[in-house]
Write a protein that holds these residues in place. Structure first.
Motif, PDB file in Angstrom:
ATOM      1  N   THR A   1       0.825  -1.209   0.000  1.00  0.00           N
ATOM      2  CA  THR A   1       0.000   0.000   0.000  1.00  0.00           C
ATOM      3  C   THR A   1       0.856   1.254   0.000  1.00  0.00           C
TER       4      THR A   1
ATOM      5  N   LEU B   1       2.258   1.835  -3.369  1.00  0.00           N
ATOM      6  CA  LEU B   1       1.265   2.381  -4.296  1.00  0.00           C
ATOM      7  C   LEU B   1       1.039   3.871  -4.055  1.00  0.00           C
TER       8      LEU B   1
ATOM      9  N   ALA C   1      -6.215   6.976 -10.263  1.00  0.00           N
ATOM     10  CA  ALA C   1      -6.575   5.550 -10.338  1.00  0.00           C
ATOM     11  C   ALA C   1      -5.740   4.731  -9.364  1.00  0.00           C
ATOM     12  N   LEU C   2      -4.452   5.065  -9.294  1.00  0.00           N
ATOM     13  CA  LEU C   2      -3.559   4.348  -8.388  1.00  0.00           C
ATOM     14  C   LEU C   2      -3.879   4.673  -6.933  1.00  0.00           C
TER      15      LEU C   2
ATOM     16  N   LYS D   1      -6.722   2.535  -5.848  1.00  0.00           N
ATOM     17  CA  LYS D   1      -6.270   1.171  -5.588  1.00  0.00           C
ATOM     18  C   LYS D   1      -5.569   1.088  -4.233  1.00  0.00           C
ATOM     19  N   ALA D   2      -4.767   2.103  -3.931  1.00  0.00           N
ATOM     20  CA  ALA D   2      -4.061   2.148  -2.648  1.00  0.00           C
ATOM     21  C   ALA D   2      -5.047   2.267  -1.489  1.00  0.00           C
ATOM     22  N   ASP D   3      -6.076   3.086  -1.693  1.00  0.00           N
ATOM     23  CA  ASP D   3      -7.106   3.246  -0.651  1.00  0.00           C
ATOM     24  C   ASP D   3      -7.808   1.921  -0.384  1.00  0.00           C
ATOM     25  N   SER D   4      -8.073   1.176  -1.444  1.00  0.00           N
ATOM     26  CA  SER D   4      -8.740  -0.111  -1.315  1.00  0.00           C
ATOM     27  C   SER D   4      -7.870  -1.091  -0.537  1.00  0.00           C
ATOM     28  N   GLN D   5      -6.578  -1.099  -0.839  1.00  0.00           N
ATOM     29  CA  GLN D   5      -5.657  -1.975  -0.111  1.00  0.00           C
ATOM     30  C   GLN D   5      -5.530  -1.556   1.346  1.00  0.00           C
TER      31      GLN D   5
ATOM     32  N   TRP E   1      -8.388  -2.861   3.205  1.00  0.00           N
ATOM     33  CA  TRP E   1      -8.368  -4.318   3.333  1.00  0.00           C
ATOM     34  C   TRP E   1      -7.931  -4.740   4.738  1.00  0.00           C
TER      35      TRP E   1
END
Length: 374
Positions: free
Chosen positions: A137, A140, A158-159, A162-166, A169
């Motif tokens: 994370t 990213l 966009a990246l 994705k980092a926020d999603s990870q 997690w």
């Protein structure tokens, strides 16, 4: 041999048996043995805090060239935390009565390896998954920042997503663990950390499904006690009455606010998020104070001077109280506070109507109660 001469002999024999049994019991008592080697370590004193939140113990040892060891006994697996005064060394683990080996480097504590058996091994495996996710994370986020700096804002956005999603997690994984492992001490640790006034209904459901062996453990009993405490300060319940003093020694009771809405705000001068929220609190106070809204701040400071300096610097006009006992503040304990900022909105009748209000959620709640103001 007559009875008179036999009696001293029997007493001595019994005493020897008791001593022997005690020695065997002591010899057989299992112990944990933690041995560690931390490269580039300059601290000479190391601490091990272990146990549950409600009952813990701290051992102290000396380190020589980054090597140190702890020995002791635990009745059951318990969370542990090894640290130094400078906090350059910070190691989380589960302490069990088995050999535990630690290898690390002060320059990259993220890569510390804890080797053990049973619960120690389970906790290390789970922690490693979380740590690996954090590393990915962070990478990213760094790449997204670099793209933004280079002018590619579309790819950066966009990246970033994705980092926020990870990042999210990890939170989901921690919440899921006790449900997926109902007979796990590690899961119980995660559930205890998760249980708050906001998450109480969900936490109760997970706790009810825990294995009886975990429910009856010390950490299980602590979860049950915390659920019981928080059940007394959840939305819809009468606010727990308390009395604390202002900086000038005046006693203030919560009941003195009957007839008005009052936000009980737990904070501290050293709490960054608390200080960041103060401007918004001040804005809402000015908007709605004349309509029946008030704030009562309970400080978790230990020292009076920084507390008063923060109040003055942030220009807070409402009443401030504290007993200067830090996290052991009697009101904080009564309301189950383990993190700040934390808040409880109490209505004119003395009932809790909302918890954890900050930022826009507070603003919207007050607007719904008092209407819009210009």
């Amino acid at each position: 041999m007559n009875k008179t001469s036999l009696r001293p002999f029997l007493l001595k024999a019994i005493a020897l048996v008791l001593i022997a049994n005690n020695a065997v019991a002591q010899k057989k008592a299992p112990q944990f043995v933690i041995t560690a080697k931390v490269a580039h370590m300059t601290d000479s004193v190391v601490y091990l805090n272990y146990g549950t939140m409600g009952s813990s113990k701290t051992d102290t040892v000396k380190a020589i060239n980054g090597s140190f060891s702890f020995k002791g006994h635990v009745e059951e697996p318990v969370p542990g935390f090894i640290f130094t005064k400078t906090y350059k060394v910070k190691i989380e683990l589960f302490v069990t009565n088995t050999p535990i080996s630690i290898v690390g480097d002060v320059d990259s504590m993220y890569n510390t390896k804890v080797t053990g058996k049973g619960v120690t091994q389970e906790f290390e495996a789970f922690s490693q998954k979380l740590m690996d996710n954090r590393k990915r994370t962070i990478a990213l986020y760094q790449k997204a920042y670099d793209l933004k700096q280079s002018g590619d804002s579309v790819a950066a956005k966009a990246l970033q997503a994705k980092a926020d999603s990870q990042y999210n997690w990890e939170f989901k994984a921690r919440i899921a663990y006790p449900s997926e492992h109902p007979n796990s001490y590690v899961g119980a640790k995660e559930l205890l950390a998760y249980t708050s006034t906001i998450t109480l209904p969900a936490a109760i459901k997970v706790f009810d499904k825990l294995d009886p062996s975990i429910k009856n453990s010390n950490i299980g009993k602590e979860i049950a006690a915390r659920i019981d405490l928080l059940s007394k300060v959840e939305e819809g319940k009468p606010a727990q009455e308390f009395t604390q003093t202002t900086p000038d020694g005046k006693s203030v009771t919560l009941s003195s606010y009957k007839g008005r809405y009052v936000l009980i705000e737990f904070w501290a001068s050293w709490c960054g998020p608390c200080r960041a929220e103060n401007p918004n609190l001040l804005k809402q106070y000015k908007l709605y104070n004349s309509k029946g809204f008030d704030i009562l701040s309970v400080s978790l400071d230990k020292d009076k001077e920084p507390w008063l300096k923060a109040v003055e610097h942030d220009a807070l006009p409402w009443t401030q109280v504290s007993d200067l006992k830090g996290w052991n503040n009697e009101v904080a304990v009564l309301y189950g506070i383990r993190a700040v900022p934390a808040s409880f909105l109490v209505d004119p009748s003395g009932k809790i109507v909302a918890t954890g209000l900050r930022g826009e959620t507070l603003n919207q709640k007050l607007e719904s109660l008092f209407g819009k103001t210009n």
